[in-house]
Scaffold this active site. Sequence first.
Site: not given
Ligand code: THU
Length: 131
Positions: A41, A43, A52, A54, A85
């Site tokens: 991920n 941000e 994310c 994935e 998510c």
């Molecule tokens: N996040 C992911 O990268 N993948 C997931 O399967 C769940 C959530 C990330 C998004 C964000 O940067 C952090 O986790 C918190 O939600």
Amino acid sequence: MTDDLRKNAIEVWANAYAPYSNFQVGAALRGVSGRIYVGCNVENVAYPEGTCAEAGAIAAMVATGETEFVEAYVISGNPLPVTPCGGCRQKMAEFGKADAMVTMGTMAGVEETMTLSELLPGAFGRAHMEH
Ligand code: THU
């Protein structure tokens, strides 16, 4: 075996850029070719612009010309296996068959595996676009 996928997901997890949520995630996909693709991920201070793990792994796969994965592994530092998510479930459904396996793991080694169709029952798909 998911061992190699897990190893790759943990390696990329360490590079996750998550200064806002402090929730690092790593993902690894095994393409039909056998090749492994990873993502973490990433941000952003403008929160909705974050991406994310994935999504990153899918982008890495598609960038090489491969468009189908057979297996995925997702890991975070949380004691509960991280579940993708909703948006990532849809993104994965674009590039994996219904029986593609998605393993959600923890650093302690707890794992839960589900198929894509279990993760996204009733998925919106190409058939819904036909008219
Ligand atoms: N996040 C992911 O990268 N993948 C997931 O399967 C769940 C959530 C990330 C998004 C964000 O940067 C952090 O986790 C918190 O939600």
